[in-house]
Write a protein that holds these residues in place. Structure first.
Motif, mmCIF file in Angstrom:
data_model
loop_
_atom_site.group_PDB
_atom_site.id
_atom_site.type_symbol
_atom_site.label_atom_id
_atom_site.label_comp_id
_atom_site.label_asym_id
_atom_site.label_seq_id
_atom_site.Cartn_x
_atom_site.Cartn_y
_atom_site.Cartn_z
ATOM 1 N N GLY A 128 15.026 -15.799 81.762
ATOM 2 C CA GLY A 128 15.133 -17.157 80.218
ATOM 3 C C GLY A 128 16.353 -17.843 80.295
ATOM 4 O O GLY A 128 16.508 -19.397 80.373
ATOM 5 N N ALA A 129 17.349 -17.109 81.088
ATOM 6 C CA ALA A 129 18.791 -17.820 80.810
ATOM 7 C C ALA A 129 18.952 -19.448 81.952
ATOM 8 O O ALA A 129 19.513 -19.957 82.115
ATOM 9 C CB ALA A 129 20.071 -16.310 81.060
ATOM 10 N N LEU A 130 18.230 -18.202 82.899
ATOM 11 C CA LEU A 130 17.490 -19.009 84.692
ATOM 12 C C LEU A 130 17.153 -20.212 84.256
ATOM 13 O O LEU A 130 17.749 -20.859 83.944
ATOM 14 C CB LEU A 130 17.728 -18.573 85.715
ATOM 15 N N LEU A 131 16.300 -20.211 83.155
ATOM 16 C CA LEU A 131 15.419 -20.870 83.405
ATOM 17 C C LEU A 131 15.639 -22.164 81.739
ATOM 18 O O LEU A 131 15.689 -23.015 81.832
ATOM 19 C CB LEU A 131 13.643 -20.566 82.101
ATOM 20 N N GLY A 132 16.443 -21.577 81.097
ATOM 21 C CA GLY A 132 17.192 -21.920 80.321
ATOM 22 C C GLY A 132 18.454 -23.292 80.970
ATOM 23 O O GLY A 132 18.911 -24.294 80.663
ATOM 24 N N LYS A 133 18.932 -22.908 82.124
ATOM 25 C CA LYS A 133 20.031 -22.946 82.306
ATOM 26 C C LYS A 133 19.541 -24.901 82.967
ATOM 27 O O LYS A 133 20.122 -25.602 83.669
ATOM 28 C CB LYS A 133 20.530 -22.897 83.537
ATOM 29 N N GLN A 134 18.377 -24.613 83.035
ATOM 30 C CA GLN A 134 17.329 -26.124 84.134
ATOM 31 C C GLN A 134 17.008 -27.236 83.051
ATOM 32 O O GLN A 134 17.528 -28.252 83.391
ATOM 33 C CB GLN A 134 16.487 -26.275 84.591
ATOM 34 N N VAL A 135 18.024 -26.741 81.642
ATOM 35 C CA VAL A 135 17.703 -28.313 80.637
ATOM 36 C C VAL A 135 18.850 -28.970 80.328
ATOM 37 O O VAL A 135 19.635 -27.697 79.850
ATOM 38 C CB VAL A 135 16.909 -26.919 80.285
ATOM 39 N N GLY A 136 18.577 -30.013 80.541
ATOM 40 C CA GLY A 136 20.029 -30.647 79.409
ATOM 41 C C GLY A 136 21.272 -30.123 80.083
ATOM 42 O O GLY A 136 21.357 -29.854 81.414
ATOM 43 N N LYS A 137 22.465 -31.570 80.175
ATOM 44 C CA LYS A 137 23.657 -31.476 80.001
ATOM 45 C C LYS A 137 24.330 -31.130 78.577
ATOM 46 O O LYS A 137 24.240 -31.530 78.272
ATOM 47 C CB LYS A 137 23.970 -32.553 80.808
ATOM 48 N N GLY A 138 25.668 -30.439 79.406
ATOM 49 C CA GLY A 138 26.351 -30.106 77.833
ATOM 50 C C GLY A 138 26.516 -28.909 76.886
ATOM 51 O O GLY A 138 25.798 -27.840 77.911
ATOM 52 N N ASP A 139 27.170 -28.902 76.134
ATOM 53 C CA ASP A 139 26.142 -28.726 74.940
ATOM 54 C C ASP A 139 24.467 -27.781 74.996
ATOM 55 O O ASP A 139 24.223 -26.936 74.745
ATOM 56 C CB ASP A 139 27.175 -28.659 73.738
ATOM 57 N N GLY A 140 23.936 -29.157 74.947
ATOM 58 C CA GLY A 140 22.391 -28.519 75.281
ATOM 59 C C GLY A 140 22.548 -27.435 75.967
ATOM 60 O O GLY A 140 21.367 -27.143 76.288
ATOM 61 N N ASN A 141 22.869 -28.007 77.064
ATOM 62 C CA ASN A 141 22.234 -26.929 78.386
ATOM 63 C C ASN A 141 22.623 -25.626 77.651
ATOM 64 O O ASN A 141 22.511 -24.369 78.262
ATOM 65 C CB ASN A 141 23.613 -27.057 79.741
ATOM 66 N N LYS A 142 23.925 -25.393 77.624
ATOM 67 C CA LYS A 142 24.193 -23.722 76.787
ATOM 68 C C LYS A 142 23.310 -23.590 75.868
ATOM 69 O O LYS A 142 23.289 -22.274 75.901
ATOM 70 C CB LYS A 142 25.291 -23.805 76.642
ATOM 71 N N VAL A 143 23.199 -24.452 74.619
ATOM 72 C CA VAL A 143 22.103 -24.214 73.628
ATOM 73 C C VAL A 143 20.427 -23.523 74.604
ATOM 74 O O VAL A 143 19.973 -22.664 74.345
ATOM 75 C CB VAL A 143 22.120 -24.802 72.358
ATOM 76 N N ALA A 144 20.070 -24.369 75.080
ATOM 77 C CA ALA A 144 19.087 -24.549 76.152
ATOM 78 C C ALA A 144 18.509 -23.015 76.775
ATOM 79 O O ALA A 144 17.857 -22.096 77.108
ATOM 80 C CB ALA A 144 18.995 -25.563 76.621
ATOM 81 N N THR A 145 20.161 -22.683 77.703
ATOM 82 C CA THR A 145 20.579 -21.506 78.630
ATOM 83 C C THR A 145 20.399 -20.163 76.921
ATOM 84 O O THR A 145 19.962 -19.248 77.468
ATOM 85 C CB THR A 145 21.650 -21.240 78.808
ATOM 86 N N VAL A 146 21.005 -20.302 75.742
ATOM 87 C CA VAL A 146 21.379 -19.087 74.970
ATOM 88 C C VAL A 146 19.723 -18.753 74.718
ATOM 89 O O VAL A 146 19.100 -17.922 73.969
ATOM 90 C CB VAL A 146 22.326 -19.625 73.878
#
Length: 190
Positions: free
Chosen positions: A108-126
């Protein structure tokens, strides 16, 4: 045979016989009540039909008593013996573990890391890690869920019990009509 073992064996036989007698006495009370009710109903018939009605009631009562006596004898011999009525499946729910949660969280973290940039990327990763952990746990739970067999058994005393053997039978060991002996949640062929 040792005296203690013989005493225990006799006590078991007495208990089985006492239970068989109690069951017989209850059956006899019901048979007597049914007979009295039948005689009352016969009294309401036209005079010409009353004698035949009373003979039929008496015949039915005697047959019922004979069956009750046979049941009493069978109960005294083997109270835990019976016949399988049905074999049915039930589900044993699997359990998820930390391994499933960790694997799902990483995916899930690997898939979330593919989304957005910056803070959005961190939120998506978490969020991906949390969602993946839950999904991984549930997936492992589903994969470990299995089907097992339970048996409905009619005992010699007329009672019906459901047996879920331990360990669980993943393949049916018995089918309807099989003669078995029940001991707690254990079942064996007779």
């Amino acid at each position: 045979m040792k005296p203690v073992l013989l005493t225990a064996l006799c006590l078991c036989c007495q208990l089985a016989w006492a239970d068989a007698n109690a069951d017989f006495n209850m059956a006899k009370q019901k048979i007597d009540a049914d007979y009295k009710a039948a005689l009352t109903a016969c009294g309401e018939q036209p005079k010409a039909e009353q004698a035949a009605c009373k003979r039929e009631a008496k015949s039915t009562m005697q047959a019922s008593l004979s069956d009750a006596r046979k049941q009493k004898e069978a109960d005294a011999k083997c109270r835990d013996c019976g016949t399988v009525i049905s074999a049915n499946t039930y589900e044993i729910k699997g359990e998820g573990s930390a391994l499933g949660a960790v694997a799902g969280g990483v995916a899930g973290a690997l898939l979330g890391k593919q989304v957005g940039k910056g803070d959005g990327n961190k939120v998506a990763t978490v969020a991906g890690a949390a969602g993946g952990a839950y999904a991984g746990y549930k997936l492992e739970e589903h994969i470990k869920t299995k089907q097992a067999y339970e048996y409905e058994v009619k005992l010699a005393n007329g009672k019906t019990v459901t047996i879920r053997p331990e360990p669980a039978h993943e393949q049916a060991q018995f089918k309807a009509g099989d003669k078995v002996k029940v001991n707690g949640q254990a079942i064996q062929a007779r």
